[in-house]
Structure formats: structure tokens, C-alpha cells
Design a protein around this motif. Structure first.
Motif, PDB file in Angstrom:
ATOM      1  N   LEU A 135     -74.195 -13.882 -71.657  1.00 53.09           N
ATOM      2  CA  LEU A 135     -73.898 -12.956 -70.566  1.00 53.09           C
ATOM      3  C   LEU A 135     -72.683 -13.494 -69.842  1.00 53.09           C
ATOM      4  O   LEU A 135     -72.647 -14.645 -69.432  1.00 53.09           O
ATOM      5  N   ASN A 136     -71.659 -12.652 -69.697  1.00 53.37           N
ATOM      6  CA  ASN A 136     -70.448 -13.063 -69.015  1.00 53.37           C
ATOM      7  C   ASN A 136     -70.322 -12.214 -67.761  1.00 53.37           C
ATOM      8  O   ASN A 136     -70.104 -11.019 -67.839  1.00 53.37           O
ATOM      9  N   PHE A 137     -70.466 -12.843 -66.612  1.00 51.64           N
ATOM     10  CA  PHE A 137     -70.528 -12.054 -65.389  1.00 51.64           C
ATOM     11  C   PHE A 137     -69.773 -12.783 -64.282  1.00 51.64           C
ATOM     12  O   PHE A 137     -69.597 -13.999 -64.332  1.00 51.64           O
ATOM     13  N   SER A 138     -69.345 -12.039 -63.278  1.00 51.49           N
ATOM     14  CA  SER A 138     -68.586 -12.690 -62.208  1.00 51.49           C
ATOM     15  C   SER A 138     -69.552 -13.288 -61.192  1.00 51.49           C
ATOM     16  O   SER A 138     -70.601 -12.736 -60.894  1.00 51.49           O
ATOM     17  N   PHE A 139     -69.149 -14.422 -60.622  1.00 50.74           N
ATOM     18  CA  PHE A 139     -70.050 -15.178 -59.772  1.00 50.74           C
ATOM     19  C   PHE A 139     -70.093 -14.646 -58.348  1.00 50.74           C
ATOM     20  O   PHE A 139     -71.141 -14.447 -57.773  1.00 50.74           O
ATOM     21  N   GLY A 140     -68.935 -14.413 -57.775  1.00 53.42           N
ATOM     22  CA  GLY A 140     -68.866 -14.060 -56.358  1.00 53.42           C
ATOM     23  C   GLY A 140     -69.385 -12.666 -56.103  1.00 53.42           C
ATOM     24  O   GLY A 140     -69.830 -11.961 -56.992  1.00 53.42           O
ATOM     25  N   CYS A 141     -69.316 -12.268 -54.832  1.00 52.69           N
ATOM     26  CA  CYS A 141     -69.816 -10.943 -54.512  1.00 52.69           C
ATOM     27  C   CYS A 141     -68.674  -9.941 -54.577  1.00 52.69           C
ATOM     28  O   CYS A 141     -67.508 -10.289 -54.416  1.00 52.69           O
ATOM     29  N   PRO A 142     -68.993  -8.692 -54.850  1.00 56.11           N
ATOM     30  CA  PRO A 142     -67.939  -7.716 -55.099  1.00 56.11           C
ATOM     31  C   PRO A 142     -67.245  -7.208 -53.848  1.00 56.11           C
ATOM     32  O   PRO A 142     -66.240  -6.525 -53.947  1.00 56.11           O
ATOM     33  N   ILE A 143     -67.775  -7.530 -52.691  1.00 56.08           N
ATOM     34  CA  ILE A 143     -67.139  -7.018 -51.477  1.00 56.08           C
ATOM     35  C   ILE A 143     -65.781  -7.675 -51.336  1.00 56.08           C
ATOM     36  O   ILE A 143     -65.648  -8.888 -51.432  1.00 56.08           O
ATOM     37  N   ASP A 144     -64.799  -6.863 -51.103  1.00 55.29           N
ATOM     38  CA  ASP A 144     -63.440  -7.298 -51.347  1.00 55.29           C
ATOM     39  C   ASP A 144     -62.730  -7.805 -50.124  1.00 55.29           C
ATOM     40  O   ASP A 144     -63.120  -7.567 -48.992  1.00 55.29           O
ATOM     41  N   GLU A 145     -61.651  -8.474 -50.355  1.00 58.91           N
ATOM     42  CA  GLU A 145     -60.835  -8.998 -49.281  1.00 58.91           C
ATOM     43  C   GLU A 145     -59.721  -8.036 -49.003  1.00 58.91           C
ATOM     44  O   GLU A 145     -59.852  -6.841 -49.210  1.00 58.91           O
ATOM     45  N   VAL A 146     -58.605  -8.569 -48.590  1.00 57.25           N
ATOM     46  CA  VAL A 146     -57.494  -7.749 -48.130  1.00 57.25           C
ATOM     47  C   VAL A 146     -56.867  -6.874 -49.190  1.00 57.25           C
ATOM     48  O   VAL A 146     -56.008  -6.070 -48.869  1.00 57.25           O
ATOM     49  N   VAL A 147     -57.231  -7.056 -50.415  1.00 54.01           N
ATOM     50  CA  VAL A 147     -56.508  -6.365 -51.480  1.00 54.01           C
ATOM     51  C   VAL A 147     -56.463  -4.867 -51.246  1.00 54.01           C
ATOM     52  O   VAL A 147     -55.421  -4.245 -51.373  1.00 54.01           O
ATOM     53  N   ILE A 148     -57.571  -4.274 -50.882  1.00 51.64           N
ATOM     54  CA  ILE A 148     -57.609  -2.825 -50.789  1.00 51.64           C
ATOM     55  C   ILE A 148     -57.526  -2.368 -49.337  1.00 51.64           C
ATOM     56  O   ILE A 148     -56.664  -1.592 -48.972  1.00 51.64           O
ATOM     57  N   ASP A 149     -58.371  -2.872 -48.540  1.00 47.09           N
ATOM     58  CA  ASP A 149     -58.444  -2.390 -47.166  1.00 47.09           C
ATOM     59  C   ASP A 149     -58.278  -3.583 -46.241  1.00 47.09           C
ATOM     60  O   ASP A 149     -59.023  -4.532 -46.293  1.00 47.09           O
ATOM     61  N   ASN A 150     -57.288  -3.496 -45.426  1.00 51.99           N
ATOM     62  CA  ASN A 150     -57.034  -4.640 -44.563  1.00 51.99           C
ATOM     63  C   ASN A 150     -58.162  -4.910 -43.581  1.00 51.99           C
ATOM     64  O   ASN A 150     -58.307  -6.017 -43.113  1.00 51.99           O
ATOM     65  N   LEU A 151     -58.923  -3.849 -43.281  1.00 48.84           N
ATOM     66  CA  LEU A 151     -60.025  -4.044 -42.350  1.00 48.84           C
ATOM     67  C   LEU A 151     -61.137  -4.870 -42.977  1.00 48.84           C
ATOM     68  O   LEU A 151     -61.940  -5.465 -42.292  1.00 48.84           O
ATOM     69  N   VAL A 152     -61.198  -4.823 -44.269  1.00 54.94           N
ATOM     70  CA  VAL A 152     -62.368  -5.371 -44.946  1.00 54.94           C
ATOM     71  C   VAL A 152     -62.067  -6.747 -45.495  1.00 54.94           C
ATOM     72  O   VAL A 152     -61.254  -6.907 -46.384  1.00 54.94           O
ATOM     73  N   VAL A 153     -62.725  -7.739 -44.969  1.00 56.54           N
ATOM     74  CA  VAL A 153     -62.574  -9.081 -45.502  1.00 56.54           C
ATOM     75  C   VAL A 153     -63.950  -9.638 -45.780  1.00 56.54           C
ATOM     76  O   VAL A 153     -64.810  -9.647 -44.910  1.00 56.54           O
ATOM     77  N   LYS A 154     -64.122 -10.039 -46.966  1.00 53.74           N
ATOM     78  CA  LYS A 154     -65.370 -10.692 -47.318  1.00 53.74           C
ATOM     79  C   LYS A 154     -65.170 -12.176 -47.103  1.00 53.74           C
ATOM     80  O   LYS A 154     -64.270 -12.777 -47.638  1.00 53.74           O
ATOM     81  N   ALA A 155     -66.036 -12.741 -46.298  1.00 54.18           N
ATOM     82  CA  ALA A 155     -65.816 -14.115 -45.883  1.00 54.18           C
ATOM     83  C   ALA A 155     -66.628 -15.084 -46.701  1.00 54.18           C
ATOM     84  O   ALA A 155     -67.235 -14.734 -47.692  1.00 54.18           O
ATOM     85  N   GLY A 156     -66.633 -16.306 -46.225  1.00 49.27           N
ATOM     86  CA  GLY A 156     -67.435 -17.334 -46.885  1.00 49.27           C
ATOM     87  C   GLY A 156     -68.896 -16.988 -46.770  1.00 49.27           C
ATOM     88  O   GLY A 156     -69.399 -16.702 -45.694  1.00 49.27           O
ATOM     89  N   THR A 157     -69.557 -16.979 -47.870  1.00 53.35           N
ATOM     90  CA  THR A 157     -70.998 -16.791 -47.816  1.00 53.35           C
ATOM     91  C   THR A 157     -71.603 -18.168 -47.666  1.00 53.35           C
ATOM     92  O   THR A 157     -71.342 -19.046 -48.469  1.00 53.35           O
ATOM     93  N   SER A 158     -72.366 -18.352 -46.631  1.00 52.00           N
ATOM     94  CA  SER A 158     -72.897 -19.683 -46.368  1.00 52.00           C
ATOM     95  C   SER A 158     -73.798 -20.135 -47.505  1.00 52.00           C
ATOM     96  O   SER A 158     -73.630 -21.190 -48.073  1.00 52.00           O
TER      97      SER A 158
END
Lengths: 707, 488
Positions: free
Chosen positions: B350-373
Motif C-alpha cells: 500500500l502506497n499512501f501519503s502520510f500527512g493530512c490532506p488539508i492544504d496550506e497556502v497553495v490553494i487558498d491563502n486563508l487556509v493553512v494546515k498547521a503542525g499536528t501535535s
């Protein structure tokens, strides 16, 4: 050529042979048809109740179901004993509530058992899904009971029609759509099952059936307070049979075993306890029980004496003694307080005007209002016409069973007229009696139309009438489907409206506010709101409330009503004494949502004033008129509820072409646009302003120093 | 910060006399990106060996107060020299303990791609990502205020080696910088603060700097994220993500008013600028059956845009998030199995991405996915899987569990990966290897079939069984007669 000829000869033979094998006997055919129809009705009853899931989502509806859901979750998580002994600190602060002793556990135990069973069969379902689908599942089961009941009353044709009618009858659907996780959902099933088994017991005189009916009664007692109806209707029925001279050994066995066992079983429910021997509402059943014994004794003496004159004298003495002893026992019981008098709720059932004068808290509930004619039409449709016809058939072929259904129909219809919510109790009876009318008429018409043709135009007339009946029944189906989809499938938590462009607009403000409370207030925060929202706040918001929908303490509710209708500084003292941290109000002025707190406010005044005479209804009215605009009473314009609802609303433009502060729910410009709050601050307002939450400020230090 | 840094500084100056090795940093350029609430420091270094012996490791030093927030560290060098940059080589950086180091310093060792001989030099880049390093100041603001934050760092590159030439630039999100530490050679150009260049600084030189500036970017912090990836060999990968989201910026005080919100919707620069309303999740293409809900039901405010290359889900929490407010929610979606499951050497991968899909500045400047504790990732394999292990490009805690779901008998094996402090840079692919016999797929349907079969058998047996106690009772005789009637 030869080939083809032989083939053509062979063919019918083969055909005949296979057909003969496959062909069912008439009885088997009938059985198959009946089974198929019943299965279809069973599925239909379930499916028609899923409108709400399709239109909205799989969620719990309205107010009381949220309490039931919360307790069910508790039951599945902590087990039965913890549930039974649960003292809930989260409601009725600071009093708390003994949940185990003040609820009917039948529904929760049922849902939890279904959940456990599914889990055992390794279906990883969520408890919410089980709760949402409990009511439709039991509605399906009710159709089966209705079939057997109809069969017992009349014939299997009437049973099938009854099953079909009750499957889609709006009067029943209103309380059993998916998500309406309330006691009534299972209780109607239990009620009808008890009646069916009792009638079966009376018909057969079998101990097994009467024991079965006692267990069904136990289930009913565990599920809903409406069991009072059973424990009074069955004695009434027995009494009628006794008076009409239909006393029999079958009746004796059926009633005695059902009553004794049912009573003992019912005592196991903590909320009911010893009411069967101690409360005035249950005394009729006990009286009839003793009457039965007297009857049996007299019958036995009559058989022994074999002398009419002696027997007459004996009868006179026994009856006088029995009545005297019974009356004396009742009188002593009442006087010593051992037998409690009838409760207000019971009185308000017998006398529709009682609650209005004496118990405002019962009268304030919308489902306790007397029923309007239109809601009878809405909930029963053609059954209203069929019901008298069915009664006619019942009287024409009078038997123990039909006497029962006539009594059930007439009494429950009276109660349905007293309170809107009791339409539900009358629905099975109305469906059964109508089913008798439909089945008997159709049978007559088919006989007239097909077999017998002695009169001119008889055949055509019968066919025309059959067509008319078909038309009526199909109208019923259309009406039921429409009512279910349009009126009874709204969860009332999520409000839907048509937008300006015809699209559906969702107002999800309730859950927005409750989730905000859940996430962003301290876990021990106390929320004060009108009692309507108590269950929802504890279930969805997970916060402690002052009052909730279990209106057991009128004084506590009146205190909240008093706080809402006082001036802010007076209310602040009340809120301080109740440790209130947040106040929640429902406000429809921006969206035009009419069942908000301003429209309920007069009830708060009335209920508050009922306990605290400082609050007078007349202070909030102008010439007997309730208004919120400039002409409103000064106390109204400055009471806490007004301030909380209209805080900062005066600056807002709600509708084009109207002045600011235009209240869309009442269609007026508000009277006090400059609301200042001294002791509270706005904590949260939902996106459509439907719910507004205020934080109660801590007592100011400067004030204390100056003192 | 004060005393600790002064202490560090004192200790450092004592130790500075003894150089640790013979390396010298010829040139050091640092860029600190403060535009979001994730602090990204990219450092490019040119190192030369002046000693006699060959050197194969380079030491990175980070002050402890920063090291605890260090989420991601990556060193890379380029093959080839000069401007013609060849392929990137990632260098491994490991936490090490070294004697003779000051106590308030955390040391990482980077192994160089080849041993550096005398007089040889090497250029490489270091990217370090810090979370929770922007402290809101003031800590509480009203709904109408803008959000100001403080960032502290050293003006000089902290290193055990001598640094010949160095410079630092700090990129603030907007020209509104309230304060920055004034040192020689410093200037504020637009929204960029430039320190340096500084020449010939001894090892362990440290001068604290403070930048106080406006940052209204959403401080979206996911306190806890549980991602569950469930594989079904019937053709579906079901992903369920439970978020516990907090606005990590300045706490909101003095209540909340919709009146402001309405003004805010019209003029976002004035009211409630520090709050945020929505986030964007970039899901893999061909995602289907997407849902967005929380404990009390479906959340109706979400939008989905899908095309062949991506699936973009814009989710809006039930309420706008102001400083200190939190919310919980769950996102779930299904993915086609063949996009993520491959076969290699008799094993399934299974090849899958580790992080969460909520995105950073790439698409919407308002939306930043931060460090997940705390990020918890569960890979649920089908019942009957064997010999599984996971391969992840960075350190995680790994353990096994068993989960029971629909129609399970033995339970499904679960590989659980746990990692703290996850930033978008962790959004890399990982692999889970396992063995699976395709016959196990039939287990559940067979179980269902046999269950129903047994049920019908039981019904038939019951129908043909005579369980009446008395053979002479009237009810029994009536039943016999009825059966006869039916059979005719």
C-alpha cells in the motif's frame, strides 16, 4: 412435415405436465398471496418512514428523543445496573435527576438489545443508527399485529386491509418516522399487541394467551406512560361484557390472569412502582377484578342453590355487601392517603378545560392542545368516513372481539379530541374499524357484482362502487405519502426553507450553537434556557442545564420563567443563585422562524407568575394585546428575554425596504432598539441569529469594595 | 526568553575558544519565513575543511527553546559544483549527544555525502520547520483587533564552527512590523527585515533578536488527528480522518457578535481578521463517497470540486474559529484500490501519503494546515493479512492492533503509526507491505450465506416439529384439523 406435427402434438402434453406440477392448491395460493401482501406491507411500513433520512440525514429528531438517545448511549456504554442507578448531575441543576427511577426504560432497553444483538452477529453498527431505525422497525411489527388483530376481529381480509391502512396512516407515522426515537414508537406496538393478545385470550379462554398479554402489558408499562389507557380500557371492556350478560369462564380466566400477572410485572418498573395498588388511576382495574370474583362466587352459589327466589335474596345481600365493602375500602384508602387521588394530567384528559385553568405547564405544550378538525382530517383522511361504517358492521356482527374494538375506538377517539398527541392512540383502532368497513364492503360488492345479478344494473352499480372504493383508497395512499414527506419528516433541529432562487436553504443553527457550547465553554458550565431546549443542550451540547423537558419540578421552571421575565438586575440575582454561566435564547426575528422564545414568552410569564405572584401577565400586555413594537408595555421592553433577543438587533437591516430592527417573525419594527446589557455579554450568535448565547459576567469587584 | 538565552550566550562564549573541528563555514545565508504560522528556516551553507584530517560529519546546533518546536529537519546537497546543480541528495540528520557542548543546545549530526578532505569545500541546504514558535502578543484580543505575534531567534547562525560571512533575512507577512531588534547592519525593506552581512564570527556566537509583527493568517492547529486507512480487497480504500482543530492564535476576549461578523463579511480587513471560516482539503483524485460530520451529525457547509487530477473539498466548521476556539470533525472518503495497492515480490504494497490532506497556502491563502501535535495513523488491513510491516521515510512510533468490524471473526490487523509535530513537509508517501490470500475474501460472503442457510433450516425444522405438551387438548386437535384443511 412429420417432425413438426409430432412436435405440435407433444407440446401441450409437456406444458400440461409441468403446469400440473407447479400449480398450487387454492388454499396454498391464498396463503402465498396473503404472505406476499403482508411482507410487502411490512417493508412498505418501514420504507415510507425513511423520508426523513433521505431528505435530511440519519439523525435524532425533536426534543424528547434526544434524552432517550442520551440515556441509550449511557446504557450501552455503562451497562444496565449503572443505567438503573444513574443520578444525572447534568440536568435540573442544582437538584439533579434520578434517571433510573424517573423514566420508562422500555425503549432504551429495546434499542440497546437490538444493538447488542447486531454487534453479536458482528455487524459494526453505530448506536445512533439503531436508535434512528427503532421506530420504523416497530411500526413494521405493528402492521403484523394489526393483521392478526384484524383476523381475530373479522377475517383475514380485514386483517390485511388493517395492516395496509396502519402501515401508512399519518396519525401513526407522525410519531414513528426514522429518527423519532420516542417512547410512542415502541409503545403503540406494545399497546396493540396487548389488546390483540387479550382479545385472543377472551376468545379462546386460553391461559397461554392471557399470560402472553400480561407480558405484552409489562412491555407496554416499561415503555410508555400511556399504559394507563390499557389498565382502564380493559376493565371498562370487562364491565361492559358483564353488563351485557356476556360473562363467561373465558373472560374470567383472561382478565384475572392478565391483571394479576400484569400488575406484578408492572411493579418491577421503578417509575411505576406500587401505583397499581396505590393510585386512583389504577383503581378501576382493581374494582373490576373484585367484581369478577363476586360474579364468579354468585354464579357458583346460583349453581348450588338451584332456587330462583333464594338466589334473588342472596344476590341482593351479596351485591349490597360487595358495594359497601368496596366503597368503604376506597374511602378509607383515599382518606388515609394510601390511595393517591387522580393527577392533574389525568384530569386534563377527562376534562379538556382543566389544564388551561389549573396547570399552565401542561397547557403550554403544543401537543397537549385540543385537536382541531383539520388535524383529524390530516391524520386520518378517508378513515374518518370509514370509521362510522366500520362501527355499523361491528354492531351488525356483535361479538366479544368487536365489542372490544368498538369500545377502544370510541374512548380513544374522545381522548384524541382532547389532546393532539393522543390521535396516535386512536389510530390503530380507527385503522382496524375502517379495515372492517373496507373489507366487508368490498366483499359484499364483489359478491353482488360477480355472483348474484337478480336486480337490474346491479352488476354495473357494484362495479362502479368498486371503482369508487379503489379511487378513495388510492387517494388515501397519495395523501399519506404526501403528508409523510412534507409534514412529518422534518427533524425540527435542522430547518429547511426555499431560497429566493428555489433552491433549498438549510438552517442548521441549533446544532451550530450546541456544538459551540460543547467545544468552547468550560465542561461544568451551567446553561439556562427555557425548558424546551434542555434535553437538546444536555445531549448535543453536553452541558448542565437548569430545567429540561422532563417538567417534574414546576417551581424550578417557574424560577427560570421569572428570571426571563424580570429586569436584568433582578434576573442577575436569580441567575447568581442558580450558578448560571450561560443563557441561551431562541430568536426568529432574522429568519422569520415563528416558534421562538418571544412567541413562547407569555407562557414563561404565566408559569412564572403561577408560582411567584410578583410576575403579572398584565404587565406585559397592552390592552390585553401582546406586542414587541413601540406600543409594547414598558416592562416587556426591558425584561431580560426582550433584551437578550433584541440585543444589537436594532442596528441590523433584515429586510429590504424596511427600517432597521425589523422583526420578520412578527412583522414589526422593534420598540427598544438601543438594548444595553450590564450583567451579561454576548458569547455567541449563530449564523442566522436563531440561537443567541450570553455569558453571565462574574460579580464585579468594585461593587463589593464600595459596599 | 531573556535569562535562558543570556545563559546560553555566556556558556557559549566560554566554550567558543575551543573549536570542535577543523571545519569552517565560509558563507551562510539564512531565510526565516514568518508568513504563515509555521516557521520555515532555510539555511544554505558553504563549508570548508581547513584541518589535516578528513571530516565526514557536520554538526547542526539548535537552541533548546527552538528544538522542542522543531518539527522537521532536512539537509540536502547537490551533486556537482557551482551553478550547475545536479540531482538532490538527501543527507541524514540524527539527534546525537556530544560531550563538551553547552547544556542548552541540541545537536544534530549530518553525515556528509563523501568525506571532506583537506581544503575541500561543500555547499548544502538545510530546511528546518518549527511549529508554535510565533507567540501571540497581546495574548488576548477582541473580535475587532488584529493579531500581533512575537518571534525570537538569534541574529547570528548558531554553530560550533567559525562563520566567515553570514546574513539573515526575515520575511514578515505584511509591512506592518511593530518592532524588531535593532543591530548594526539591519534594515526593513517592504516586509523583509535584513540582518547582516556579518563577518568572522567565532563559534557559538549568539545575539537574540525579537520581531513583533502582524500575522492574521489562520493559526489552524490540529491537536489530534487520527487517520484510518482501511483496505478492502473488493476494490476500495476507505479513509476516515478525525480532527480536533484549535485556533492557536491570540485568544478571543470580550464576547462575540454577529453584528461584527456581518461587517466582517463585507470588509474582512476590519473586523475579526484573525478568525477563519474554512479550510481546504486536497484529496486524491477519484475520491468518492465523501462525508464531513461530527459527533452530533452531518455538517452541511462544505463544497466539493472534483476533476480528473484532484478532488478539492472546502470544509467550513459549524462556526467561525476565533482565537482559542476549538472544533471536532470527521472527514471520510473512499478511493479506488488500484491507485494505491501494488504487488511486489509476492507481497502487497500500500502506497499512501502520510500527512493530512488539508492544504496550506497553495490553494487558498486563508487556509493553512498547521503542525499536528499528535498524529495517529492507522492502516486497517483486511482480515487474514499476514506479515505486515510499514516503511516510512522518517521516524515514527509503530505498533500493531486488532480491529473488529463488519462480519469479522478474527479481527483485522491494524498497523498504527504515531508521530508528533507533523507539518505539511511530512506529506510524503509511506508503504505498508503485507501478505494476503485472496481466498480470505470469500470468508465473509460464505459466512452470510451459511448463516441464512442455517436460519432457514431452523425454520423448516421448527415448522415440522411437534412441540405441544398435550396431544389431547382441544387446541391441538383444532391445529391438526386446520393443517388438514390447508393441505387440501
Amino acid at each position: 412435415m412429420a417432425e413438426t406435427v409430432s412436435a405440435s402434438i407433444m407440446k401441450p402434453d409437456l406444458f400440461k405436465f409441468s403446469m400440473r406440477n407447479l400449480k398450487l392448491k387454492t388454499k396454498q395460493q391464498e396463503l402465498l398471496t396473503r404472505f406476499a401482501i403482508l411482507l410487502f406491507v411490512y417493508v412498505l411500513a418501514f420504507v415510507v418512514r425513511l423520508f426523513s433520512v433521505l431528505r435530511y440525514e440519519s439523525m435524532i429528531h425533536e426534543f424528547d428523543p434526544y434524552f432517550n438517545y442520551r440515556t441509550t448511549v449511557y446504557l450501552t456504554e455503562n451497562g444496565f445496573y449503572d443505567f438503573w442507578n444513574w443520578f444525572d448531575f447534568e440536568s435540573w441543576y442544582p437538584l439533579g435527576r434520578i434517571i433510573g427511577g424517573t423514566l420508562y426504560p422500555g425503549l432504551m432497553v429495546t434499542a440497546a438489545s437490538i444493538y447488542r444483538l447486531l454487534r453479536f452477529l458482528s455487524f459494526a453498527v453505530h448506536i445512533r443508527e439503531v436508535c434512528v431505525l427503532t421506530a420504523p422497525f416497530f411500526a413494521s411489527n405493528t402492521t403484523l399485529v394489526a393483521y392478526f388483530f384484524g383476523k381475530e376481529l373479522w377475517d383475514s381480509g380485514a386483517g390485511l386491509v388493517a395492516a395496509a391502512l396502519i402501515a401508512i396512516c399519518p396519525g401513526y407515522i407522525s410519531r414513528s418516522v426514522a429518527g423519532s426515537y420516542d417512547n410512542e414508537g415502541v409503545a403503540i406496538f406494545a399497546l396493540l399487541l396487548t389488546f390483540f393478545l387479550f382479545v385472543k385470550a377472551v376468545n379462546t379462554g386460553s391461559l397461554a394467551w392471557s399470560l402472553a398479554s400480561a407480558f405484552a402489558y409489562f412491555y407496554m408499562v416499561s415503555a410508555w406512560g400511556g399504559y394507563i389507557f390499557i389498565i382502564n380500557l380493559i376493565p371498562l371492556y370487562v364491565l361492559v361484557l358483564l353488563i351485557t350478560g356476556r360473562y363467561s369462564m373465558r373472560l374470567y380466566i383472561a382478565y384475572n390472569s392478565m391483571y394479576i400477572l400484569g400488575m406484578l410485572l408492572a411493579m418491577q418498573i421503578r417509575f411505576v412502582g406500587f401505583q397499581h395498588v396505590q393510585s386512583g388511576e389504577h383503581m378501576a382495574a382493581m374494582g373490576v377484578f373484585f367484581l369478577m370474583q363476586v360474579f364468579y362466587f354468585v354464579d357458583w352459589i346460583k349453581y348450588l342453590l338451584n332456587d330462583t327466589k333464594l338466589f334473588q335474596a342472596f344476590l341482593r345481600v351479596t351485591v349490597t355487601c360487595a358495594v359497601a365493602v368496596g366503597g368503604l375500602a376506597l374511602g378509607v384508602g383515599m382518606a388515609s392517603g394510601y390511595i393517591s387521588p387522580w393527577t392533574g394530567r389525568f384530569y386534563s384528559l377527562l376534562d379538556p378545560t382543566y389544564a388551561k385553568d389549573h396547570i399552565p405547564i401542561i397547557a403550554s405544550v403544543s401537543e397537549h392542545q385540543p385537536t382541531a378538525w383539520s388535524s383529524f382530517m390530516f391524520d386520518y383522511h378517508i378513515l374518518l368516513i370509514l370509521f362510522p361504517a366500520g362501527l355499523y358492521y361491528c354492531f351488525k356482527r356483535l361479538s366479544d372481539a368487536t365489542i372490544f374494538i368498538v369500545l377502544y375506538g370510541l374512548t380513544s377517539l374522545y381522548f384524541a379530541g382532547v389532546m393532539v398527541r393522543l390521535i396516535l392512540v386512536a389510530t390503530p383502532a380507527v385503522c382496524l374499524i375502517s379495515a372492517i368497513a373496507v373489507s366487508a364492503s368490498l366483499k359484499n360488492l364483489t359478491t353482488l357484482g360477480l355472483l348474484d345479478s337478480s336486480l337490474p344494473f346491479q352488476r354495473d352499480g357494484a362495479i362502479a362502487l368498486l371503482m369508487a372504493a379503489f379511487f378513495l383508497l388510492s387517494r388515501y395512499v397519495i395523501h399519506c405519502t404526501w403528508v409523510t414527506s412534507e409534514a412529518y419528516s422534518s427533524p425540527s433541529i435542522v430547518l429547511a426553507a426555499r431560497g429566493a432562487h428555489g433552491g433549498r436553504v438549510i438552517f442548521d443553527d441549533y446544532r451550530e450553537a450546541y456544538f459551540w457550547l460543547r467545544e468552547n465553554t468550560p465542561p461544568d458550565a451551567k446553561v439556562m434556557s427555557w425548558w424546551d431546549y434542555g434535553y437538546q443542550i444536555t445531549a448535543m451540547g453536553n452541558r448542565t442545564v437548569i430545567v429540561d423537558n422532563n417538567t417534574w419540578n414546576n417551581t424550578h421552571i417557574a424560577t427560570v420563567g421569572r428570571a426571563m421575565s424580570s429586569y436584568e438586575h433582578e434576573a442577575y440575582e436569580i441567575m447568581q443563585s442558580l450558578d448560571v454561566d450561560y443563557v441561551l435564547v431562541v430568536f426568529g426575528g432574522v429568519t422569520g422562524y415563528s416558534s421562538d422564545d418571544i412567541n413562547k414568552f407569555l407562557w414563561m410569564v404565566r408559569i412564572g407568575g403561577g408560582v411567584f405572584p410578583v410576575i403579572k401577565e398584565s404587565d406585559y400586555l397592552v390592552n390585553g394585546e401582546y406586542r414587541v413594537d413601540k406600543g409594547a408595555a414598558p416592562k416587556m421592553l426591558n425584561c431580560l428575554m426582550y433584551k437578550l433577543c433584541y440585543y444589537r438587533f436594532g442596528e441590523l437591516h433584515t429586510e429590504y425596504g424596511r427600517p432597521s430592527g425589523w422583526d420578520r417573525a412578527r412583522g414589526v419594527e422593534i420598540g427598544n432598539k438601543d438594548v444595553k446589557l450590564e450583567y451579561l455579554e454576548e458569547a455567541y450568535t449563530t449564523s442566522n441569529w436563531i440561537i443567541r448565547i450570553y455569558k453571565v459576567k462574574p460579580p464585579s469587584n468594585s461593587h463589593r469594595i464600595s459596599v | 526568553m531573556g535569562t535562558r538565552d543570556v545563559l546560553v550566550f555566556v556558556l557559549l562564549s566560554i566554550l567558543s575558544a575551543s573549536a570542535l573541528s577543523d571545519l569552517v563555514i565560509l558563507k551562510c545565508d539564512r531565510r526565516i519565513d514568518l508568513r504563515t504560522h509555521i516557521v520555515r528556516v532555510s539555511t544554505s551553507l558553504k563549508v570548508e575543511n581547513i584541518g589535516p584530517a578528513g571530516v565526514s560529519e557536520f554538526l547542526l546546533t539548535v537552541p533548546n527553546f527552538q528544538a522542542q518546536n522543531l518539527a522537521y529537519l532536512m539537509a540536502s546537497s547537490y551533486e556537482g559544483h557551482g551553478k550547475s546543480k545536479g540531482s538532490v541528495v538527501n543527507l541524514s540528520a540524527n539527534l546525537v549527544q556530544r560531550d563538551g557542548m553547552p547544556p542548552d543546545i541540541t545537536v544534530y549530526s549530518v553525515s556528509l555525502p563523501k568525506e571532506l578532505g583537506k581544503g575541500e569545500s561543500l555547499t548544502f541546504d538545510i530546511l528546518s520547520v518549527f511549529t508554535h514558535s510565533l507567540k501571540p502578543f497581546p495574548e488576548e484580543i477582541t473580535q475587532a483587533d488584529i493579531q500581533l505575534v512575537v518571534y525570537q531567534d538569534g541574529a547570528y547562525y548558531l554553530s560550533p564552527y567559525e562563520v566567515k560571512v553570514q546574513s539573515l533575512s526575515v520575511q514578515a507577512p505584511s509591512p506592518r512590523v511593530e518592532f524588531y531588534t535593532k543591530l548594526p547592519n539591519v534594515k526593513l525593506v517592504d516586509s523583509e527585515i535584513k540582518y547582516g552581512p556579518y563577518d568572522n564570527l567565532p563559534p557559538f556566537s549568539f545575539t537574540p533578536i525579537i520581531v513583533h509583527f502582524e500575522n492574521n493568517r489562520p493559526f489552524a492547529v490540529v491537536k489530534k488527528l487520527v487517520r484510518e486507512i482501511e483496505i478492502s480487497h473488493w476494490g476500495n480504500v476507505q479513509v476516515t480522518e478525525h480532527y480536533c482543530l484549535v485556533h492557536g492564535g491570540a485568544r478571543n476576549k470580550g464576547g462575540f457578535s454577529r453584528k461584527y461578523r456581518i461587517e466582517y463579511q463585507a470588509r474582512p480587513d476590519i473586523r475579526g481578521a484573525a478568525s477563519f471560516r474554512h479550510l481546504t482539503a486536497r484529496l486524491p483524485p477519484r475520491a468518492h463517497s465523501i462525508y464531513y460530520r461530527d459527533q452530533i451529525g452531518n455538517i452541511s457547509t462544505s463544497n466539493l470540486w472534483a476533476d480528473s487530477r484532484k478532488t478539492e473539498l472546502r470544509i467550513e466548521p459549524r462556526y467561525p474559529l476565533f482565537g482559542g476556539w476549538k472544533t471536532d470533525f470527521t472527514i471520510g472518503y473512499g478511493l479506488p484500490l488500484q491507485d494505491f495497492l501494488f504487488e511486489s515480490e509476492g507481497k502487497l504494497v500500500l502506497n499512501f501519503s502520510f500527512g493530512c490532506p488539508i492544504d496550506e497556502v497553495v490553494i487558498d491563502n486563508l487556509v493553512v494546515k498547521a503542525g499536528t501535535s499528535t498524529s495517529k495513523l492507522q492502516v486497517v488491513l483486511p482480515e487474514g493479512s499476514k506479515d505486515m510491516f510499514a516503511h516510512i521515510p522518517f521516524d515514527t512510533n509503530q505498533r500493531g492492533e486488532v480491529k473488529f468490524s463488519h462480519l469479522d471473526f478474527f479481527g483485522r490487523p491494524v498497523v498504527v503509526l504515531e508521530k508528533e509535530n507533523v507539518v505539511p513537509e511530512h506529506n510524503q508517501h509511506f508503504q505498508v507491505y503485507y501478505k494476503f490470500n485472496c481466498l480470505s475474501m470469500l470468508q465473509e460472503p460464505l459466512m452470510l450465506i451459511s448463516g441464512f442457510f442455517l436460519f432457514f433450516i431452523a425454520c423448516i425444522v421448527f415448522k415440522h416439529m411437534d412441540i405441544s405438551i398435550s396431544k389431547s387438548s382441544s387446541a391441538y386437535i383444532a391445529k391438526l384439523q386446520w393443517d388438514e384443511v390447508i393441505m387440501k
